[in-house]
Structure formats: structure tokens, C-alpha cells
Design a protein around this motif. Structure first.
Motif, mmCIF file in Angstrom:
data_model
loop_
_atom_site.group_PDB
_atom_site.id
_atom_site.type_symbol
_atom_site.label_atom_id
_atom_site.label_comp_id
_atom_site.label_asym_id
_atom_site.label_seq_id
_atom_site.Cartn_x
_atom_site.Cartn_y
_atom_site.Cartn_z
ATOM 1 N N ASP A 185 -3.669 2.845 -1.935
ATOM 2 C CA ASP A 185 -3.140 3.392 -0.689
ATOM 3 C C ASP A 185 -3.757 2.620 0.483
ATOM 4 O O ASP A 185 -4.498 1.646 0.281
ATOM 5 C CB ASP A 185 -3.367 4.905 -0.600
ATOM 6 C CG ASP A 185 -4.829 5.275 -0.420
ATOM 7 O OD1 ASP A 185 -5.685 4.355 -0.289
ATOM 8 O OD2 ASP A 185 -5.130 6.482 -0.399
ATOM 9 N N ALA A 186 -3.445 3.046 1.697
ATOM 10 C CA ALA A 186 -3.904 2.302 2.880
ATOM 11 C C ALA A 186 -5.426 2.335 3.018
ATOM 12 O O ALA A 186 -6.016 1.508 3.723
ATOM 13 C CB ALA A 186 -3.231 2.851 4.138
ATOM 14 N N ASN A 187 -6.091 3.281 2.338
ATOM 15 C CA ASN A 187 -7.561 3.344 2.369
ATOM 16 C C ASN A 187 -8.195 2.569 1.220
ATOM 17 O O ASN A 187 -9.377 2.747 0.933
ATOM 18 C CB ASN A 187 -8.014 4.812 2.301
ATOM 19 C CG ASN A 187 -7.372 5.653 3.373
ATOM 20 O OD1 ASN A 187 -7.136 5.191 4.487
ATOM 21 N ND2 ASN A 187 -7.070 6.910 3.051
ATOM 22 N N ASN A 188 -7.404 1.736 0.541
ATOM 23 C CA ASN A 188 -7.862 0.979 -0.627
ATOM 24 C C ASN A 188 -8.334 1.863 -1.775
ATOM 25 O O ASN A 188 -9.194 1.468 -2.572
ATOM 26 C CB ASN A 188 -8.952 -0.031 -0.246
ATOM 27 C CG ASN A 188 -8.339 -1.287 0.346
ATOM 28 O OD1 ASN A 188 -7.150 -1.559 0.160
ATOM 29 N ND2 ASN A 188 -9.149 -2.059 1.064
ATOM 30 N N MET A 189 -7.756 3.058 -1.845
ATOM 31 C CA MET A 189 -8.025 3.906 -2.999
ATOM 32 C C MET A 189 -6.997 3.566 -4.073
ATOM 33 O O MET A 189 -5.817 3.356 -3.771
ATOM 34 C CB MET A 189 -7.891 5.397 -2.632
ATOM 35 C CG MET A 189 -8.991 5.888 -1.722
ATOM 36 S SD MET A 189 -10.594 5.870 -2.577
ATOM 37 C CE MET A 189 -11.691 5.709 -1.177
ATOM 38 N N ASN A 221 -10.812 10.630 -6.005
ATOM 39 C CA ASN A 221 -10.527 9.349 -5.371
ATOM 40 C C ASN A 221 -11.360 8.255 -6.022
ATOM 41 O O ASN A 221 -12.546 8.444 -6.271
ATOM 42 C CB ASN A 221 -10.856 9.404 -3.876
ATOM 43 C CG ASN A 221 -9.812 10.176 -3.097
ATOM 44 O OD1 ASN A 221 -8.648 10.215 -3.490
ATOM 45 N ND2 ASN A 221 -10.224 10.787 -2.001
ATOM 46 N N ASN A 236 -0.819 11.080 12.580
ATOM 47 C CA ASN A 236 -1.708 11.016 13.749
ATOM 48 C C ASN A 236 -1.150 11.799 14.938
ATOM 49 O O ASN A 236 -1.620 11.618 16.060
ATOM 50 C CB ASN A 236 -1.929 9.556 14.172
ATOM 51 C CG ASN A 236 -2.420 8.708 13.019
ATOM 52 O OD1 ASN A 236 -3.181 9.173 12.181
ATOM 53 N ND2 ASN A 236 -1.978 7.447 12.969
ATOM 54 N N ASN A 275 -1.897 12.858 -2.320
ATOM 55 C CA ASN A 275 -1.283 12.200 -1.157
ATOM 56 C C ASN A 275 -0.157 11.244 -1.518
ATOM 57 O O ASN A 275 0.722 10.968 -0.709
ATOM 58 C CB ASN A 275 -2.332 11.427 -0.365
ATOM 59 C CG ASN A 275 -3.171 12.344 0.493
ATOM 60 O OD1 ASN A 275 -2.646 13.254 1.118
ATOM 61 N ND2 ASN A 275 -4.472 12.123 0.506
ATOM 62 N N ARG A 321 0.851 -1.188 0.000
ATOM 63 C CA ARG A 321 0.000 0.000 0.000
ATOM 64 C C ARG A 321 0.887 1.239 0.000
ATOM 65 O O ARG A 321 1.786 1.366 0.841
ATOM 66 C CB ARG A 321 -0.906 0.017 1.243
ATOM 67 C CG ARG A 321 -1.952 -1.100 1.270
ATOM 68 C CD ARG A 321 -2.969 -0.907 0.146
ATOM 69 N NE ARG A 321 -3.990 -1.950 0.099
ATOM 70 C CZ ARG A 321 -3.921 -3.047 -0.668
ATOM 71 N NH1 ARG A 321 -2.866 -3.273 -1.434
ATOM 72 N NH2 ARG A 321 -4.907 -3.917 -0.669
ATOM 73 N N SER A 323 2.301 4.799 0.722
ATOM 74 C CA SER A 323 2.169 5.660 1.900
ATOM 75 C C SER A 323 1.800 7.082 1.473
ATOM 76 O O SER A 323 2.100 7.508 0.355
ATOM 77 C CB SER A 323 3.482 5.668 2.678
ATOM 78 O OG SER A 323 4.518 6.174 1.876
ATOM 79 N N HIS A 324 1.142 7.804 2.370
ATOM 80 C CA HIS A 324 0.732 9.189 2.100
ATOM 81 C C HIS A 324 1.833 10.162 2.497
ATOM 82 O O HIS A 324 2.231 10.194 3.668
ATOM 83 C CB HIS A 324 -0.517 9.536 2.915
ATOM 84 C CG HIS A 324 -1.776 8.965 2.360
ATOM 85 N ND1 HIS A 324 -3.023 9.415 2.722
ATOM 86 C CD2 HIS A 324 -1.988 7.983 1.462
ATOM 87 C CE1 HIS A 324 -3.950 8.713 2.071
ATOM 88 N NE2 HIS A 324 -3.347 7.831 1.310
ATOM 89 N N SER A 374 -12.096 4.156 -5.402
ATOM 90 C CA SER A 374 -11.838 2.956 -4.608
ATOM 91 C C SER A 374 -11.629 1.775 -5.544
ATOM 92 O O SER A 374 -12.021 1.807 -6.719
ATOM 93 C CB SER A 374 -13.011 2.674 -3.670
ATOM 94 O OG SER A 374 -14.144 2.327 -4.439
#
Lengths: 296, 296
Positions: A190-194, A244, B192, A218, A153, A155-156, A246
Motif C-alpha cells: 500500500d502507499a505506506n509500503n505495507m 501490518n 484527508n 484497508n 500501490r 489504495s485504501h 512492512s
């Protein structure tokens, strides 16, 4: 020189010199502190040079690197094309229509002492490499391609997103996920599955008359061909959209296209256990990308 | 060679050779496809060599790079120390107690053709650089140091977290945030607002008898001195804890320490508009780190 031993068919200029060597103190080597571009040479000239140079300058600007002038880079490119052409013509007569070479331009912040602090008076380094144009399978153009879905995935990092910098370990690790030579590239989420891009290309998804490409604020590299396709969408009566997407949304696309500066555009026919019928968009885009009127 | 022009006092070995040059096809340069370590030379020997070598091997393993043997690297290091010592002794007689040199070891996947795919038979490259030990201000040891709070947020990449790879643009950008030479390093948070590390050091926070250091499973470099301090905590009757620490939590610490292989440990006296009284932990840790019994 090690390079000339293993890469006999390549021509390299380091800071304009053929016999110059790369310093182990170059920050491109120490930290990946630099940017690069890859462009085809067509009929003896670097393709879409002004657009590539603009993007190179803009990427340098993000990192605070002073980009060498277009004149200096063009002079290097001409020297490389001349040297490579004289060698190639001895071996074969290349078709005038297909690109003959690939030029890779690397600009780094230059040398410095140990430590991350940028040197006050950095002298940027430029490395230009001319290689033979890759031989892509004809089927990729005619029938389309198959993609892998990467586990890695992205990273941002908004401060680096979009630019083609030398920190490419994510691409290296993702590319190592498949060995099957029928798979032409891998889709990166990415980590949000986008959906973001592929390891060496950008991605477009057509839904009806809407042509979507992922937002790259990102992560991801905003390639030049992606930009040109966005500009060409209107010529094909498509409404462009940068947003974005998905993975599940992508799977519902009527047509998926990947693109980069070397092959132009290919249709994705197989991805994530799903097949798509053969459709004409990639062909149409390749034609438009080659047209001299394509530059708006 | 460019390197020798701008770095006259440095000694470099590339694949064991003094006059070897770095190839522009080295994937360390193209993609940051490699790892590195930085270690002091004390009384003519690389400090904590076995621990550094173990970490180097482990970092190489994460990237699928075959790490050169300890024998090969030690032989390079000895050559460099010998060459540097003979030069240094002409200039001055260094104190036997303080480190004389810094060795930087860079291991890359080696050369390859254009493209992210790892070469099937990659021959890793090793670059070893010996420099004079940096002259740190005495006040950093005696009075402690001041830190900057970085604006850059470290990105999450669990596949690369903890290892000291060559993709260090985040560190470069973060380090460029301050010019004040009284600021010794910058604290890096993730998106975060969790505290992760500093640009060139790891960080510890003591709360009563608890010694916390951030969890590095999403980002950051797990330095060797961080590991050694975790092992030494018991000797100081401190309970160690590796966990997420928010910035607001860090600000409530009784004592903050930063550490790396070169300076050992320093107390943080000023950070984010807050001051801490002078306390003895950093001094105690430096003594323990120097002790030959420190290796558990």
C-alpha cells in the motif's frame, strides 16, 4: 455469440441458461457492481463449497446484493461439470487426483437504468464459467516460485477491503508490470509500503514459529485459502498473527508462502533481489489443505 | 435478449451490431477493465464531440487500450440517433433547443482468458447506448440544488485518478447513502477530508474573483465540463485555481457550482447544514457552455 467463438472449451451459464446473453445494462459491466469467486472442481465436486458459498454471501452482503441460494448455484455448477466432463473425457482421461476444472462464479446487482443509484427491485445476475484447470509448472510445487515487487500501490478503501468485488483495475495494472513467465505473481504494497497481498494470491511470512499474514482491513482480498491456512497454523505448531507487515520486515522472514484456492500454497524462493532456501512449510500446507479434516 | 426486455426505449450497438451480445469473457465485465463517456445529443448531433473523443482516447491511453477511431464511433452514434429519433418522433415532437438523447460510450479492453494478464492481441469492445435525455427538475436550473455530504471517503490511486474508468463501486456505495429525491448529488471527500467531486458531477467554489476546483491527481473523475469551465473562467473575469480544498474551506465559499455534461452547471443552495443566496454564476456558465464560441 462472441463468447463461444473465442472460448470454445469454456461452458457458461448466465442466470442458469446456456444460451442467455449478458445485458449491456448489467451493473457488473457498467460499474463493476458485483463480486466473484474462483474454485477448483476435484473428483467431480466443487472444492470447499460451503466455505466458498459463505464468503460469497458475506461479500454480497457488504454490497447489499441478495446472493442466490446455494441450491441454485450448486445446480448450475453440476450442469457445467456434466457438460465439461463429457467433453473432456472425449479428449483425455484426467487423473482422478488433480482438479479437472475451475469454476468462476460472478454475482452482480443485476440490470438498472443509467446512473449509480441502486435499483429498488434489483434482480441479481449470476454468471458461472467452467474452464479447464490451469497447468501450473511442476517446479512451482517442487522448487517454489519467484515474485515481482509491484510499483503500483494499492489504495485504501475500508468499505471494500477484503471482499472479492469486480473493481479489479489495480490488479490488471499491477499484473501488466512484468512479462517474464518465470515470475509467478507480484507483491502488492500500500502507499505506506505495507505488504498486502499478491495480484492473484495471499501471502504469509514465517518468523520462527510465528506465521504472519497482512491485515486486510484497508485493502486487499481476503481469500478463502488464507483463512484456511490461518485455521491450520495450530496443526503445524505455529502461532498465527494478522498484522501490518512492512516490506523491510517481510524481507527478514525465514520463509514466505503465497496461496490461493487453485494451487494451494507455494514457497517463495526469490523476491526483491533475495533468495530463500528450500523449506517444507508450503508442502505441509498443501497436504493439510487437501485433507478432508482440514475444515475446522 | 434480456436488455431489450427491461430497456425497451433504449438502443444499443455492441461492436457496431444491433443484435450482438456482450460476452461474459469481456474484461469490462470481469474486471471493470475499460472506460466510458456520457454525452448529450443536441439538435441531432453529439455535443462537444471532439472534446469527448479526445478525453476518451486519453483515458484509453492510460489503461493501454486502443481506442476505436472517431469515424467508427461517430458512425455508431449516427445509427443510434437515427433509430432513436424515428421512435421518439412517433411519440412526441421534442423541443429543438433541449437535448433529445444521452449517448453512453463504453470501451473495454475486450475479451480474454481467466486471469489479470492483458491479452497480447486484445480486440477492444465498444458498447454504445442511446437513452432519452433525463427530465431534470426545472427548480435545479432556476433555484439551484441541495447536496448530501457523503460518509464514504474516496481512495487515493494516482494511476487511475482523473480517468472515467469502469471501476465505480465507490460511486455506487456513496450514491446509496441518501434516498431523499430533493438531494441532487453527494459531495465526496478523500481520507484527508479534502473535497474531490460529487458522485456524478464535478464541483467549483468561488471565493471573490477566484474560481477553485479540486485537484484530481489522487482521485476523482476529471469531467469534460469541469475542463470547459476552467477555460471559460477568464470570460467571466474569474481567476481559476486547481488546488486542494478542505471541507471547512469549501463551507466558506461565496458560491458553489456543480457541473457535468448533461445538465451543464447548477448552483448549490444547501449543503452540510448551510444555505447560500441565489447568485448568477451557474446561469452564466450554462449560457457560455451552450455558446458555439465556448470551445477555445
Amino acid at each position: 455469440m462472441t463468447a463461444s467463438q473465442t472460448n470454445k472449451s469454456k461452458h457458461v451459464l448466465i442466470n442458469g441458461q446456456q444460451d442467455e446473453s449478458l445485458s449491456p445494462f448489467d451493473r457488473g459491466f457498467s460499474y463493476g457492481d458485483g463480486v466473484f469467486r474462483t474454485l477448483p472442481v476435484i473428483k467431480g465436486h466443487p472444492d470447499s463449497w460451503l466455505d466458498h458459498y459463505k464468503k460469497l454471501m458475506s461479500d454480497c452482503h457488504v454490497l447489499g446484493i441478495v446472493c442466490p441460494s446455494a441450491e441454485i448455484l450448486l445446480s448450475d455448477i453440476e450442469k457445467l461439470i456434466q457438460a465439461s466432463s463429457s467433453e473432456q473425457s472425449k479428449k483425455q482421461t484426467p487423473s482422478k487426483e488433480t482438479p479437472s476444472f475451475v469454476i468462476k462464479i460472478i454475482i452482480t446487482r443485476g440490470e438498472s437504468e443509467r446512473g449509480y443509484a441502486m435499483p429498488a427491485l434489483a434482480q441479481p445476475s449470476r454468471v458461472l464459467i467452467c474452464s479447464d484447470f490451469p497447468t501450473y509448472p511442476e517446479s512451482s510445487f517442487v522448487e517454489g516460485v519467484k515474485l515481482h515487487l509491484c510499483n503500483l500501490r494499492l489504495s485504501h478503501q475500508p468499505l471494500l477491503a477484503g471482499i472479492k468485488h469486480l473493481n479489479r483495475l489495480e490488479n490488471v495494472i499491477a499484473r501488466a508490470e512484468w512479462q517474464d513467465s518465470n515470475i509467478i505473481d507480484g507483491v502488492l504494497l500500500d502507499a505506506n509500503n505495507m505488504v498486502i497481498e499478491c495480484t492473484s494470491s495471499n501471502i504469509f511470512a514465517r518468523f520462527g514459529t510465528q506465521l504472519h499474514t497482512p491485515d486486510l482491513s484497508n485493502c486487499g482480498v481476503a481469500g478463502l485459502t488464507r483463512q484456511r491456512i490461518l485455521e491450520l497454523a495450530g496443526d503445524l505448531s505455529l502461532q498465527r498473527s494478522v498484522s501490518n507487515i512492512s516490506l523491510s520486515h517481510l524481507m527478514q522472514a525465514d520463509e514466505i508462502i503465497i496461496c490461493n484456492s487453485l494451487f494451494g500454497a507455494w514457497q517463495v524462493r526469490e523476491f526483491n533481489h533475495q533468495h530463500w532456501p528450500q523449506l517444507p512449510l508450503a508442502n505441509q500446507l498443501r497436504t493439510l489443505l487437501k485433507s478432508p479434516h482440514a475444515h475446522h
